[in-house]
Design an enzyme around this catalytic site. Sequence first.
Site, PDB file in Angstrom:
ATOM      1  N   ARG A 136      86.069  11.303  40.353  1.00 16.77           N
ATOM      2  CA  ARG A 136      87.390  11.681  39.836  1.00 16.77           C
ATOM      3  C   ARG A 136      87.569  13.192  39.836  1.00 16.77           C
ATOM      4  O   ARG A 136      86.647  13.947  39.513  1.00 16.77           O
ATOM      5  CB  ARG A 136      87.580  11.123  38.420  1.00 16.77           C
ATOM      6  CG  ARG A 136      87.614   9.605  38.411  1.00 16.77           C
ATOM      7  CD  ARG A 136      88.248   9.009  37.187  1.00 16.77           C
ATOM      8  NE  ARG A 136      88.057   7.559  37.188  1.00 16.77           N
ATOM      9  CZ  ARG A 136      88.835   6.696  37.848  1.00 16.77           C
ATOM     10  NH1 ARG A 136      89.883   7.132  38.516  1.00 16.77           N
ATOM     11  NH2 ARG A 136      88.581   5.403  37.821  1.00 16.77           N
ATOM     12  N   ASP A 137      88.790  13.617  40.208  1.00 12.53           N
ATOM     13  CA  ASP A 137      89.115  15.040  40.197  1.00 12.53           C
ATOM     14  C   ASP A 137      89.134  15.541  38.753  1.00 12.53           C
ATOM     15  O   ASP A 137      89.621  14.865  37.848  1.00 12.53           O
ATOM     16  CB  ASP A 137      90.483  15.271  40.870  1.00 12.53           C
ATOM     17  CG  ASP A 137      90.711  16.729  41.225  1.00 12.53           C
ATOM     18  OD1 ASP A 137      90.707  17.050  42.424  1.00 12.53           O
ATOM     19  OD2 ASP A 137      90.884  17.545  40.285  1.00 12.53           O
ATOM     20  N   GLU A 142      90.456  24.885  48.162  1.00 16.93           N
ATOM     21  CA  GLU A 142      89.725  25.702  47.190  1.00 16.93           C
ATOM     22  C   GLU A 142      88.220  25.544  47.321  1.00 16.93           C
ATOM     23  O   GLU A 142      87.477  26.501  47.114  1.00 16.93           O
ATOM     24  CB  GLU A 142      90.141  25.308  45.760  1.00 16.93           C
ATOM     25  CG  GLU A 142      91.595  25.589  45.441  1.00 16.93           C
ATOM     26  CD  GLU A 142      92.014  24.983  44.106  1.00 16.93           C
ATOM     27  OE1 GLU A 142      91.144  24.470  43.376  1.00 16.93           O
ATOM     28  OE2 GLU A 142      93.214  25.011  43.815  1.00 16.93           O
ATOM     29  N   VAL A 143      87.776  24.338  47.614  1.00 17.17           N
ATOM     30  CA  VAL A 143      86.338  24.071  47.673  1.00 17.17           C
ATOM     31  C   VAL A 143      85.933  23.892  49.143  1.00 17.17           C
ATOM     32  O   VAL A 143      86.439  22.988  49.815  1.00 17.17           O
ATOM     33  CB  VAL A 143      85.974  22.817  46.855  1.00 17.17           C
ATOM     34  CG1 VAL A 143      84.468  22.566  46.935  1.00 17.17           C
ATOM     35  CG2 VAL A 143      86.414  22.981  45.405  1.00 17.17           C
ATOM     36  N   HIS A 159      86.683  17.467  52.074  1.00 21.07           N
ATOM     37  CA  HIS A 159      86.977  16.379  51.137  1.00 21.07           C
ATOM     38  C   HIS A 159      88.381  15.860  51.371  1.00 21.07           C
ATOM     39  O   HIS A 159      89.258  16.587  51.871  1.00 21.07           O
ATOM     40  CB  HIS A 159      86.839  16.843  49.685  1.00 21.07           C
ATOM     41  CG  HIS A 159      87.647  18.062  49.351  1.00 21.07           C
ATOM     42  ND1 HIS A 159      87.219  19.339  49.662  1.00 21.07           N
ATOM     43  CD2 HIS A 159      88.857  18.207  48.747  1.00 21.07           C
ATOM     44  CE1 HIS A 159      88.120  20.220  49.242  1.00 21.07           C
ATOM     45  NE2 HIS A 159      89.140  19.548  48.700  1.00 21.07           N
ATOM     46  N   HIS A 188      91.473  13.974  49.196  1.00 19.49           N
ATOM     47  CA  HIS A 188      92.008  13.529  47.919  1.00 19.49           C
ATOM     48  C   HIS A 188      92.629  12.153  48.113  1.00 19.49           C
ATOM     49  O   HIS A 188      93.351  11.932  49.100  1.00 19.49           O
ATOM     50  CB  HIS A 188      93.129  14.456  47.432  1.00 19.49           C
ATOM     51  CG  HIS A 188      92.724  15.878  47.180  1.00 19.49           C
ATOM     52  ND1 HIS A 188      92.675  16.432  45.914  1.00 19.49           N
ATOM     53  CD2 HIS A 188      92.353  16.873  48.031  1.00 19.49           C
ATOM     54  CE1 HIS A 188      92.310  17.706  45.998  1.00 19.49           C
ATOM     55  NE2 HIS A 188      92.115  18.006  47.274  1.00 19.49           N
TER      56      HIS A 188
HETATM   57  P1  5GP Z   1      91.111  21.573  47.268  1.00 19.65           P
HETATM   58  O1  5GP Z   1      92.158  22.493  46.753  1.00 19.65           O
HETATM   59  O2  5GP Z   1      89.886  22.306  47.740  1.00 19.65           O
HETATM   60  O3  5GP Z   1      91.631  20.582  48.265  1.00 19.65           O
HETATM   61  O4  5GP Z   1      90.702  20.653  46.048  1.00 19.65           O
HETATM   62  C1  5GP Z   1      89.621  20.901  45.216  1.00 19.65           C
HETATM   63  C2  5GP Z   1      89.735  19.956  44.038  1.00 19.65           C
HETATM   64  O5  5GP Z   1      88.490  19.947  43.365  1.00 19.65           O
HETATM   65  C3  5GP Z   1      90.797  20.347  43.019  1.00 19.65           C
HETATM   66  O6  5GP Z   1      91.751  19.293  42.904  1.00 19.65           O
HETATM   67  C4  5GP Z   1      90.002  20.553  41.722  1.00 19.65           C
HETATM   68  O7  5GP Z   1      90.674  20.055  40.595  1.00 19.65           O
HETATM   69  C5  5GP Z   1      88.717  19.801  41.990  1.00 19.65           C
HETATM   70  N1  5GP Z   1      87.555  20.343  41.326  1.00 19.65           N
HETATM   71  C6  5GP Z   1      87.174  21.646  41.276  1.00 19.65           C
HETATM   72  N2  5GP Z   1      86.011  21.763  40.622  1.00 19.65           N
HETATM   73  C7  5GP Z   1      85.640  20.507  40.256  1.00 19.65           C
HETATM   74  C8  5GP Z   1      84.520  19.990  39.547  1.00 19.65           C
HETATM   75  O8  5GP Z   1      83.623  20.696  39.120  1.00 19.65           O
HETATM   76  N3  5GP Z   1      84.490  18.632  39.349  1.00 19.65           N
HETATM   77  C9  5GP Z   1      85.469  17.807  39.825  1.00 19.65           C
HETATM   78  N4  5GP Z   1      85.343  16.490  39.595  1.00 19.65           N
HETATM   79  N5  5GP Z   1      86.543  18.280  40.505  1.00 19.65           N
HETATM   80  C10 5GP Z   1      86.619  19.600  40.709  1.00 19.65           C
END
Ligand code: 5GP
Length: 118
Positions: free
Chosen positions: A32-33, A99-100, A104, A106
Amino acid sequence: MIYDNGNIFAQILRGEIPNETVYEDEHVLAFRDLSPARPVHVLVIPRGAFTDASDFATNATESEIAGFWKGVAATAIAVDVRNSGYRLIANTGANGGQEVPHFHVHILGGATVGPMVS
Ligand code: 5GP
């Protein structure tokens, strides 16, 4: 882009940071996010070290690619959005809002997700 072994999802894969797992198999981990944007919001990540969608599509094996997408489908069933519907999002790079830096997808669902881009 060089893969950063210190990114948050790499730490989750190594078990260094807790997560709420909803599905896992040899190819994927789904959890879960932390900041859910919809009633159902989970992230599906491959176990391999890939920075983004292009890196994954270019450098993962056929087995990893097939296993990943089967894992996404299995996760949709595990969180009960298979029949009601859901949206897949793969933010990629700076303009994509990633961000990460570990590839991945969603899965968003549990209610009408809304406009594709706002
Ligand atoms: P991006 O913007 O890279 O597509 O999405 C990264 C997602 O990772 C964001 O929706 C954020 O809420 C989620 N996220 C960031 N850090 C963590 C974490 O430590 N644990 C979990 N479960 N989600 C995270």
